[in-house]
Structure formats: C-alpha cells, structure tokens
Scaffold this active site. Structure first.
Site, PDB file in Angstrom:
ATOM      1  N   TYR A 148      -7.770  19.716 -30.697  1.00  0.00           N
ATOM      2  CA  TYR A 148      -8.694  20.128 -31.765  1.00  0.00           C
ATOM      3  C   TYR A 148     -10.036  20.567 -31.176  1.00  0.00           C
ATOM      4  O   TYR A 148     -10.505  21.668 -31.433  1.00  0.00           O
ATOM      5  CB  TYR A 148      -8.883  18.948 -32.718  1.00  0.00           C
ATOM      6  N   PHE A 194     -10.884   4.215 -46.663  1.00  0.00           N
ATOM      7  CA  PHE A 194     -11.592   3.038 -47.185  1.00  0.00           C
ATOM      8  C   PHE A 194     -11.529   2.997 -48.714  1.00  0.00           C
ATOM      9  O   PHE A 194     -11.326   1.938 -49.311  1.00  0.00           O
ATOM     10  CB  PHE A 194     -13.058   3.035 -46.719  1.00  0.00           C
ATOM     11  N   ARG A 280     -22.757   9.986 -34.146  1.00  0.00           N
ATOM     12  CA  ARG A 280     -22.764  11.387 -34.571  1.00  0.00           C
ATOM     13  C   ARG A 280     -23.762  11.569 -35.716  1.00  0.00           C
ATOM     14  O   ARG A 280     -23.689  10.870 -36.723  1.00  0.00           O
ATOM     15  CB  ARG A 280     -21.373  11.803 -35.034  1.00  0.00           C
TER      16      ARG A 280
HETATM   17  P1  NAD Z   1      -7.674  20.415 -44.671  1.00  0.00           P
HETATM   18  O1  NAD Z   1      -6.625  19.886 -43.775  1.00  0.00           O
HETATM   19  O2  NAD Z   1      -7.735  19.904 -46.070  1.00  0.00           O
HETATM   20  O3  NAD Z   1      -7.606  22.013 -44.759  1.00  0.00           O
HETATM   21  C1  NAD Z   1      -7.069  22.828 -43.764  1.00  0.00           C
HETATM   22  C2  NAD Z   1      -6.177  23.860 -44.444  1.00  0.00           C
HETATM   23  O4  NAD Z   1      -5.655  24.756 -43.440  1.00  0.00           O
HETATM   24  C3  NAD Z   1      -4.964  23.226 -45.131  1.00  0.00           C
HETATM   25  O5  NAD Z   1      -4.833  23.773 -46.427  1.00  0.00           O
HETATM   26  C4  NAD Z   1      -3.791  23.608 -44.233  1.00  0.00           C
HETATM   27  O6  NAD Z   1      -2.576  23.685 -44.919  1.00  0.00           O
HETATM   28  C5  NAD Z   1      -4.267  24.945 -43.688  1.00  0.00           C
HETATM   29  N1  NAD Z   1      -3.648  25.327 -42.405  1.00  0.00           N
HETATM   30  C6  NAD Z   1      -3.472  24.565 -41.295  1.00  0.00           C
HETATM   31  N2  NAD Z   1      -2.880  25.271 -40.327  1.00  0.00           N
HETATM   32  C7  NAD Z   1      -2.671  26.529 -40.833  1.00  0.00           C
HETATM   33  C8  NAD Z   1      -2.090  27.709 -40.317  1.00  0.00           C
HETATM   34  N3  NAD Z   1      -1.593  27.759 -39.065  1.00  0.00           N
HETATM   35  N4  NAD Z   1      -2.025  28.804 -41.115  1.00  0.00           N
HETATM   36  C9  NAD Z   1      -2.520  28.773 -42.385  1.00  0.00           C
HETATM   37  N5  NAD Z   1      -3.082  27.670 -42.925  1.00  0.00           N
HETATM   38  C10 NAD Z   1      -3.152  26.562 -42.153  1.00  0.00           C
HETATM   39  O7  NAD Z   1      -9.070  20.185 -43.928  1.00  0.00           O
HETATM   40  P2  NAD Z   1     -10.555  20.502 -44.384  1.00  0.00           P
HETATM   41  O8  NAD Z   1     -11.330  19.262 -44.268  1.00  0.00           O
HETATM   42  O9  NAD Z   1     -10.569  21.259 -45.638  1.00  0.00           O
HETATM   43  O10 NAD Z   1     -11.017  21.449 -43.178  1.00  0.00           O
HETATM   44  C11 NAD Z   1     -11.162  22.832 -43.321  1.00  0.00           C
HETATM   45  C12 NAD Z   1     -11.777  23.403 -42.043  1.00  0.00           C
HETATM   46  O11 NAD Z   1     -13.065  22.821 -41.825  1.00  0.00           O
HETATM   47  C13 NAD Z   1     -10.958  23.144 -40.794  1.00  0.00           C
HETATM   48  O12 NAD Z   1     -11.006  24.283 -39.965  1.00  0.00           O
HETATM   49  C14 NAD Z   1     -11.672  21.987 -40.130  1.00  0.00           C
HETATM   50  O13 NAD Z   1     -11.501  21.999 -38.742  1.00  0.00           O
HETATM   51  C15 NAD Z   1     -13.119  22.260 -40.530  1.00  0.00           C
HETATM   52  N6  NAD Z   1     -13.922  21.027 -40.517  1.00  0.00           N
HETATM   53  C16 NAD Z   1     -13.817  20.108 -41.511  1.00  0.00           C
HETATM   54  C17 NAD Z   1     -14.576  18.949 -41.442  1.00  0.00           C
HETATM   55  C18 NAD Z   1     -14.537  17.896 -42.518  1.00  0.00           C
HETATM   56  O14 NAD Z   1     -15.190  16.878 -42.379  1.00  0.00           O
HETATM   57  N7  NAD Z   1     -13.832  18.062 -43.612  1.00  0.00           N
HETATM   58  C19 NAD Z   1     -15.448  18.729 -40.369  1.00  0.00           C
HETATM   59  C20 NAD Z   1     -15.499  19.686 -39.359  1.00  0.00           C
HETATM   60  C21 NAD Z   1     -14.748  20.844 -39.460  1.00  0.00           C
HETATM   61  N1  UDP Z   2     -12.138   4.904 -38.867  1.00  0.00           N
HETATM   62  C1  UDP Z   2     -12.002   3.563 -39.188  1.00  0.00           C
HETATM   63  N2  UDP Z   2     -11.010   3.206 -40.052  1.00  0.00           N
HETATM   64  C2  UDP Z   2     -10.176   4.099 -40.643  1.00  0.00           C
HETATM   65  C3  UDP Z   2     -10.334   5.482 -40.318  1.00  0.00           C
HETATM   66  C4  UDP Z   2     -11.316   5.837 -39.423  1.00  0.00           C
HETATM   67  O1  UDP Z   2     -12.750   2.704 -38.686  1.00  0.00           O
HETATM   68  O2  UDP Z   2      -9.315   3.687 -41.434  1.00  0.00           O
HETATM   69  C5  UDP Z   2     -13.235   5.296 -37.948  1.00  0.00           C
HETATM   70  C6  UDP Z   2     -12.796   6.180 -36.788  1.00  0.00           C
HETATM   71  O3  UDP Z   2     -12.378   5.382 -35.701  1.00  0.00           O
HETATM   72  C7  UDP Z   2     -14.073   6.935 -36.486  1.00  0.00           C
HETATM   73  C8  UDP Z   2     -14.738   7.084 -37.858  1.00  0.00           C
HETATM   74  O4  UDP Z   2     -14.150   6.092 -38.688  1.00  0.00           O
HETATM   75  O5  UDP Z   2     -14.923   6.176 -35.658  1.00  0.00           O
HETATM   76  C9  UDP Z   2     -14.519   8.461 -38.484  1.00  0.00           C
HETATM   77  O6  UDP Z   2     -13.152   8.761 -38.449  1.00  0.00           O
HETATM   78  P1  UDP Z   2     -12.529  10.069 -39.116  1.00  0.00           P
HETATM   79  O7  UDP Z   2     -11.100  10.125 -38.697  1.00  0.00           O
HETATM   80  O8  UDP Z   2     -12.837  10.105 -40.557  1.00  0.00           O
HETATM   81  O9  UDP Z   2     -13.360  11.283 -38.479  1.00  0.00           O
HETATM   82  P2  UDP Z   2     -13.799  11.686 -36.992  1.00  0.00           P
HETATM   83  O10 UDP Z   2     -13.470  10.584 -36.020  1.00  0.00           O
HETATM   84  O11 UDP Z   2     -13.033  12.929 -36.704  1.00  0.00           O
HETATM   85  O12 UDP Z   2     -15.254  11.868 -37.119  1.00  0.00           O
END
Ligand code: NAD
Ligand code: UDP
Ligand code: UDP
Length: 328
Positions: A148, A194, A280
């Site tokens: 990722y 959670f 973060r």
């Molecule tokens: P999500 O998993 O709900 O959405 C991702 C979507 O992409 C899904 O609908 C999935 O089916 C689709 N997808 C995955 N692989 C695909 C492919 N090969 N072709 C077409 N569609 C595909 O996640 P989200 O939280 O909505 O994240 C959306 C974007 O934002 C992602 O790129 C993620 O990396 C980025 N992002 C999200 C967060 C967050 O906290 N939610 C943080 C950082 C970055």
């Molecule tokens: N985490 C946790 N319990 C859970 C899920 C996640 O303590 O049931 C912790 C995880 O180890 C991380 C933080 O919560 O430190 C955020 O995790 P998440 O998977 O939501 O996002 P990311 O690590 O990608 O920021």
C-alpha cells in the site's frame, strides 16, 4: 448546459469516500461516472444515487485500460484498510501503480484534470511530528504495509512525472485517517471496529498498549477539501495534507466510544501489527493557506453520526456476521 457542468469520473466511487464524493459532485450539478470493481465497495453505498439521470456506474477494474470521455478524474480506487490491502498485496500494488498509469493515460488523452487520493501512509512510521508535506517519510519497503505505502508513493511519482513530462493538470491529496457512515463494517479500521464492538458489548480490541496516536477526520470535512483542491488554481498540484489535526491515542478513542455508546464492553489488548505507525498527525498549514480549508466537525460529533449509522445497520441485520453475509 449548466455553466461549469462537467463530466467527472470517480474511480472507487462505490467505496466509503467515493460514494460521498459522487453525492457531492451530483449536488454540485455535474455528470458523474462511477467506476468500481466492488472489491471493498458496495452497490448499497450508491443505491440512493441510481435514480439520478446524471449518475452512471461501470463495473471495471482500473488495472485495465479504460477509454471514455471525461473532463475531470478523481482516482480513489484502492483498498484502504490494512486487512483489505494485505489480503492480495500484489493486486494492491497493481491497483495503485497500473491504475494510476491507466488513469493518467486517460487524463493525457482527454486533457482532463486528475486528482489522486494519496495517503498519510507515504510518511510510514514518521520521525517528524506533526507531518508536513516536505517530510519524505520512513517506509519499510519490504514489510506487510509496503504494498500500500510504496504503491501510493509510486503513484505520486507517476503523477508528478506525467505533470512534468506531459504538462498534466494534477492534484495530489495526502489523506489522513478519515471515518464516517458507510465505512465497510469488516474492514478492520479502528473507528468501525470499536463502534461495532461497543454496540454489541463485545471486547474492544486495542492493538499494542494503545499509546499509538491517530488523527481522525470526519468524511464531510474531507470531501470539502477534495473539491477545493480540484477547484484551486492550476499551480496548486499538491501534495496537500488533508486531515484533522486533533490527535488521540487509540486508548482514548476506545474510552470515548465506550462512553458515547454506553457500552458494557471491556477493553482488551491484542498484539500490535508489524510496522504499525506510532504517531500520526497532519500539519495542515498548506491546506489552510492554499485552499482556505480546515476541518469543522469535532470528533464526538462525527462519532455520534457514525455510531447512529452502525447502530442502524446492526438493528437491520442483527449481527455483523449476518450483515457481512447479506447481499451488498
Ligand atoms: P474503500 O475501500 O471504501 O474504497 C475503495 C474503493 O475502490 C472500493 O469501492 C473498491 O471496491 C474500489 N477498488 C479497489 N480496487 C479497485 C480496482 N482495481 N478497480 C476499481 N475499483 C477498485 O476505501 P476508502 O476509505 O473509501 O478509500 C478511498 C481512497 O482514499 C483509497 O485510494 C485510499 O487509499 C484513500 N485513503 C483513504 C483513507 C481513509 O482514511 N479512509 C486514508 C488515506 C487514503
Ligand atoms: N487498531 C486497534 N484496534 C483495532 C483496529 C486498529 O488498536 O481493532 C489500531 C491499529 O493498530 C493502529 C490504529 O488503531 O494503530 C489505526 O488503525 P487503522 O487500521 O484504522 O488505520 P491505520 O493503521 O492505517 O492508520
Ligand atoms: N489509457 C487508458 N485510456 C485512455 C488512454 C490511455 O486506459 O484513454 C491507458 C493505456 O492502457 C496506456 C496507459 O493508459 O497503457 C498510459 O497511457 P500513455 O498515453 O501515457 O502511454 P502509452 O499509451 O504511450 O503507453
């Protein structure tokens, strides 16, 4: 035709963030084309948009070429939670890298403006705190999160190379942890885990000692940042951090969720996953300056809306297992 009305492609449009973005773009008067392969997204997330004549959906995997005509592209397709992106790590890299190449090729041919959903994970386990866009990060290139983190880093590289080499109009957002309704109930992210655990009076699973921190942005605030970044002057390429600077330990989050749900859950410890970042928090000075943007929704307000959503889901389906088994 309405002035300023555009044909906008949203990849990953059936996902958590993508579905809110499609909704917002339709409300702003645009034609929206949602592309998704439903790996982690669901038709449920966009069901309420299907009656809109200006909304169109294509089942498609962005690792394959796509020839359509568009004015703007938001590239969100990619699984976002550790459980889902580690399920098939090779596909995660392909989605980030081949997906970016295909969408950049599409933008190049159609002369569309293109937005990339990058991530705070490009900073890895950061040694600079809070994280500014000038920090280059601390990523393990061979660990379980690398598919990722490095996939997203390479996508950023591609965006800036297409910008320098072919003058593409690019926008790169580095998104920090965002939460809200329509998060996948089983994607293992901390807020959804959670809340679901608390609502079912099941143990709240803290990984490690719970002293690691995250900063949680409510989805509405984030989507406003997306739209502002896309609408900013052409020299605003990013990268721009988008997130909420309020920083909480994971233990604090657990306690707040237990209190807000009135849950009888106990808090238990589980092993800390490898390479889990210790801290973060976004420095959002750049977003404030160039987009006049900052989050408005406090954690407790966003959590109460998210709790109401999951409570509704669980009431309809009984348990999270039944929910997962239901057609989505
Ligand atoms: P999500 O998993 O709900 O959405 C991702 C979507 O992409 C899904 O609908 C999935 O089916 C689709 N997808 C995955 N692989 C695909 C492919 N090969 N072709 C077409 N569609 C595909 O996640 P989200 O939280 O909505 O994240 C959306 C974007 O934002 C992602 O790129 C993620 O990396 C980025 N992002 C999200 C967060 C967050 O906290 N939610 C943080 C950082 C970055
Ligand atoms: N985490 C946790 N319990 C859970 C899920 C996640 O303590 O049931 C912790 C995880 O180890 C991380 C933080 O919560 O430190 C955020 O995790 P998440 O998977 O939501 O996002 P990311 O690590 O990608 O920021
Ligand atoms: N591509 C696409 N749709 C388009 C144009 C290109 O999916 O409308 C894909 C195509 O598969 C190509 C990739 O985008 O491999 C990169 O395009 P680019 O024009 O940069 O590269 P080239 O076609 O010269 O290899």
């Amino acid at each position: 035709m309405m002035f300023g009305r555009k044909r906008v492609l949203v990849t990953g449009g059936a996902g958590f963030l993508g579905s809110f973005l499609c909704e917002r773009l339709l409300a702003d008067g645009h034609d929206v084309l949602c592309v998704d392969n439903y790996f982690t997204g669901s038709r449920d997330n966009i069901l309420h948009l299907l009656d809109d004549q200006r909304f169109e959906v294509i089942r498609h995997d962005v690792t394959f070429p796509l020839y359509i005509e568009v004015d703007e592209i938001y590239n969100l397709a990619c699984p976002a939670s550790p459980i889902h992106y580690q399920f098939d790590p090779v596909q995660t890299v392909k989605t980030s890298v081949h997906g970016a190449i295909n969408m950049l090729g599409l933008a190049k041919r159609t002369k569309a403006k293109i937005f990339q959903a990058s991530t705070s994970e490009v900073y890895g386990d950061p040694t600079v705190h809070p994280q500014t866009e000038t920090y280059w990060g601390n990523v393990n290139p061979v660990g379980p999160r690398a598919c990722y983190d490095e996939g997203k880093r390479c996508a950023e590289t591609l965006f800036f190379d297409y910008h320098r080499q072919f003058q593409l109009n690019i926008r790169v957002a580095r998104i920090f942890n965002t939460y809200g309704p329509r998060m996948h109930p089983r994607d293992g992210r901390v807020v959804s885990n959670f809340i679901i655990q608390a609502l079912q009076n099941q143990p709240i699973t803290i990984y490690g000692d719970g002293r690691q921190t995250r900063s949680f942005c409510y989805v509405d605030d984030l989507i406003e940042g997306f739209v502002r970044l896309m609408g900013a002057p052409d020299d605003v390429t990013g990268p721009v951090n988008l997130g909420n600077p309020g920083e909480f330990t994971i233990r604090e989050l657990a306690e707040i969720v237990v209190e807000m749900t009135g849950s009888r859950s106990e808090i238990v410890s589980r092993p800390l996953p490898q390479d889990d970042p210790m801290q973060r928090r976004p420095d959002i000075s750049r977003a404030k300056q160039v987009l006049d943007w900052e989050p408005k929704v406090p954690l407790r307000d966003g959590l109460s809306r998210t709790i109401a959503y999951f409570d509704g889901l669980l009431r309809r389906h009984g348990t999270v297992e039944a929910l997962a088994a239901a057609p989505r």
